[in-house]
Design a protein around this motif. Structure first.
Motif, mmCIF file in Angstrom:
data_model
loop_
_atom_site.group_PDB
_atom_site.id
_atom_site.type_symbol
_atom_site.label_atom_id
_atom_site.label_comp_id
_atom_site.label_asym_id
_atom_site.label_seq_id
_atom_site.Cartn_x
_atom_site.Cartn_y
_atom_site.Cartn_z
ATOM 1 N N UNK A 173 0.834 -1.219 0.000
ATOM 2 C CA UNK A 173 0.000 0.000 0.000
ATOM 3 C C UNK A 173 0.861 1.259 0.000
ATOM 4 N N UNK A 174 1.933 1.266 0.792
ATOM 5 C CA UNK A 174 2.778 2.471 0.816
ATOM 6 C C UNK A 174 3.339 2.728 -0.585
ATOM 7 N N UNK A 175 3.741 1.667 -1.269
ATOM 8 C CA UNK A 175 4.234 1.817 -2.648
ATOM 9 C C UNK A 175 3.162 2.390 -3.562
ATOM 10 N N UNK A 176 1.962 1.818 -3.489
ATOM 11 C CA UNK A 176 0.874 2.266 -4.377
ATOM 12 C C UNK A 176 0.410 3.682 -4.029
ATOM 13 N N UNK A 334 -8.382 5.296 -0.787
ATOM 14 C CA UNK A 334 -9.398 4.351 -0.290
ATOM 15 C C UNK A 334 -9.590 3.220 -1.276
ATOM 16 N N UNK A 335 -9.558 3.546 -2.588
ATOM 17 C CA UNK A 335 -9.743 2.450 -3.555
ATOM 18 C C UNK A 335 -8.513 1.543 -3.608
ATOM 19 N N UNK A 336 -7.312 2.105 -3.359
ATOM 20 C CA UNK A 336 -6.102 1.260 -3.294
ATOM 21 C C UNK A 336 -6.223 0.293 -2.111
ATOM 22 N N UNK A 337 -6.722 0.823 -0.996
ATOM 23 C CA UNK A 337 -6.883 -0.006 0.199
ATOM 24 C C UNK A 337 -7.831 -1.183 -0.089
ATOM 25 N N UNK A 338 -8.944 -0.879 -0.754
ATOM 26 C CA UNK A 338 -9.909 -1.930 -1.099
ATOM 27 C C UNK A 338 -9.274 -2.951 -2.044
ATOM 28 N N UNK A 339 -8.521 -2.433 -3.005
ATOM 29 C CA UNK A 339 -7.880 -3.333 -3.987
ATOM 30 C C UNK A 339 -6.918 -4.299 -3.297
ATOM 31 N N UNK A 340 -6.058 -3.761 -2.418
ATOM 32 C CA UNK A 340 -5.070 -4.609 -1.742
ATOM 33 C C UNK A 340 -5.783 -5.624 -0.842
ATOM 34 N N UNK A 341 -6.868 -5.157 -0.199
ATOM 35 C CA UNK A 341 -7.637 -6.046 0.680
ATOM 36 C C UNK A 341 -8.268 -7.183 -0.137
ATOM 37 N N UNK A 342 -8.808 -6.807 -1.304
ATOM 38 C CA UNK A 342 -9.508 -7.797 -2.136
ATOM 39 C C UNK A 342 -8.540 -8.831 -2.695
ATOM 40 N N UNK A 343 -7.363 -8.344 -3.123
ATOM 41 C CA UNK A 343 -6.401 -9.271 -3.723
ATOM 42 C C UNK A 343 -5.703 -10.120 -2.676
ATOM 43 N N UNK A 344 -5.772 -9.687 -1.416
ATOM 44 C CA UNK A 344 -5.130 -10.448 -0.343
ATOM 45 C C UNK A 344 -3.642 -10.192 -0.344
ATOM 46 N N UNK A 345 -2.994 -10.656 0.701
ATOM 47 C CA UNK A 345 -1.555 -10.474 0.787
ATOM 48 C C UNK A 345 -0.873 -11.545 -0.044
ATOM 49 N N UNK A 346 -0.221 -11.178 -1.119
ATOM 50 C CA UNK A 346 0.361 -12.166 -2.017
ATOM 51 C C UNK A 346 1.442 -12.996 -1.353
#
Ligand code: FE2
Ligand code: FE2
Length: 351
Positions: A173-176, A334-346
């Motif tokens: 998230x910090x990167x994005x 906020x949308x980045x947060x949702x995206x990372x949450x949805x994709x899960x921690x790789x």
């Protein structure tokens, strides 16, 4: 060699046109006759022609040639010229005509010129296709290398930090977030791509901090805090000396992400624009992400609270210009947060 191809014959009188089309149809070509340049351009727009044979007098043929070269560069143009009008012929070749035939027309000369023009066109098109394929291949490979580089960096950063509270999600998230903010600040795309990875490495120096300090749930003593501060310089040491702009940026971020706009940060107490812009960006998004998520010693702060806490730091902790831009693009975060949450921690998903 007989080849099925469409040929547009442009003539201002029907006689030469009919004669030429008769010769060429006998060779197996499909011919369309047009009586003026405007109509010819319309036909080129509507249909797929391989060769344009322009037989009307000088100036209008030259104009048609120029238009055809500009708008339909894959059409091979053959110009017809009077026997004594070599100047027009040379001019038209310089302008990109494939060739010319002389009047009065000779059947052999016309058919040979058309066949050669078609062969030239076939080679040009094949070369275009090859170049395009090559370009697509290079793009695909470059994208794969970038993905591989990104995946490797994120895994290594996470490996270096997995003793800490920070998670793979925080790193990502910090990167994005940093990339979104850099883009909003008008950075060029190459540097935006660099900061997406460079920002993820901001705390890489924590690999050198003992667990007793790194994982301590209670408040650190001043001496312990001095030790923790060293993660900036350690990170810089890990990343320094590279020729790659990505790693040079990562080094300045690792070193300076705890500097403050008012000069009260660490490790060097830099102030204002002495702090690299990349690090000023990361200082904001790192704090934003840390406050927005739970740590073992505290729950996550609600969004309004995060922004209220951070607003106190505008012009003190944070560069005010970058902070204002950050506020403008909160919905993006906020949308980045949702995206990372949805994709899960790789990283964790492959344990
Ligand atoms: Fe840090
Ligand atoms: Fe962080």
């Amino acid at each position: 060699m007989t080849e099925s191809a469409r040929i547009l014959i442009v003539d201002d009188g029907p006689d030469a046109g009919n004669m030429l089309s008769g010769w060429l149809e006998a060779e197996g070509y499909e011919c369309v006759i047009s009586t003026n340049a405007d109509e010819a351009l319309q036909l080129l727009d509507q249909d797929d022609f391989s060769v344009l044979l322009a037989t009307m007098p000088g100036k209008s043929s030259i104009e048609l040639l120029a238009q055809t070269r500009e708008h339909y560069p894959d059409v091979a143009v053959i110009m017809a010229t009077s026997f004594d009008d070599r100047e027009w012929a040379i001019k038209s070749l310089k302008m990109g005509a494939y060739g010319y035939v002389t009047k009065p027309f000779d059947q052999g000369e016309v058919t040979i010129n058309v066949a050669k023009a078609l062969e030239w066109r076939r080679l040009v098109l094949a070369s275009h296709r090859y170049e395009q394929r090559l370009e697509e291949e290079v793009q695909a490979r470059t994208a794969e290398i970038s993905r591989r580089e990104e995946d490797t960096i994120l895994r290594l950063v996470w490996a270096a930090e997995c003793r800490d509270q920070a998670t793979g999600d925080h790193i990502r998230r910090v990167g994005l977030h940093a990339a979104a903010l850099a883009e909003a600040l008008g950075w060029e795309q190459r540097r935006v791509d660099d900061i997406r990875l460079a920002a993820a490495m901001h705390d890489i120096g924590k690999i050198g901090i003992v667990e007793g300090i790194l994982l301590k749930a209670e408040r650190l003593t001043p001496t312990e805090f001095e030790v923790l501060k060293k993660h900036t310089e350690m990170g810089a040491r890990i990343l320094e000396g590279s020729d790659f702009p990505l790693l040079q940026m990562a080094k300045e971020i690792a070193l300076c992400h705890h500097e403050r706009w008012d000069g009260a940060g660490y490790p060097r107490g830099l102030a204002g624009e002495e702090i690299p812009e990349s690090a000023r960006i990361v200082a904001i998004v790192d704090v934003y992400d840390a406050l927005s998520h739970a740590r073992v010693y505290r729950p996550a702060h609600p969004e309004e609270e995060v922004l209220a806490i951070m607003a106190d730091g505008r012009g003190e902790h944070f560069d005010p210009r970058i902070f204002d831009c950050f506020l403008d693009i909160i919905p993006k975060f906020l949308s980045i947060r949702t995206l990372v949450q949805r994709e899960g921690n790789p990283f964790q998903s492959r344990k």
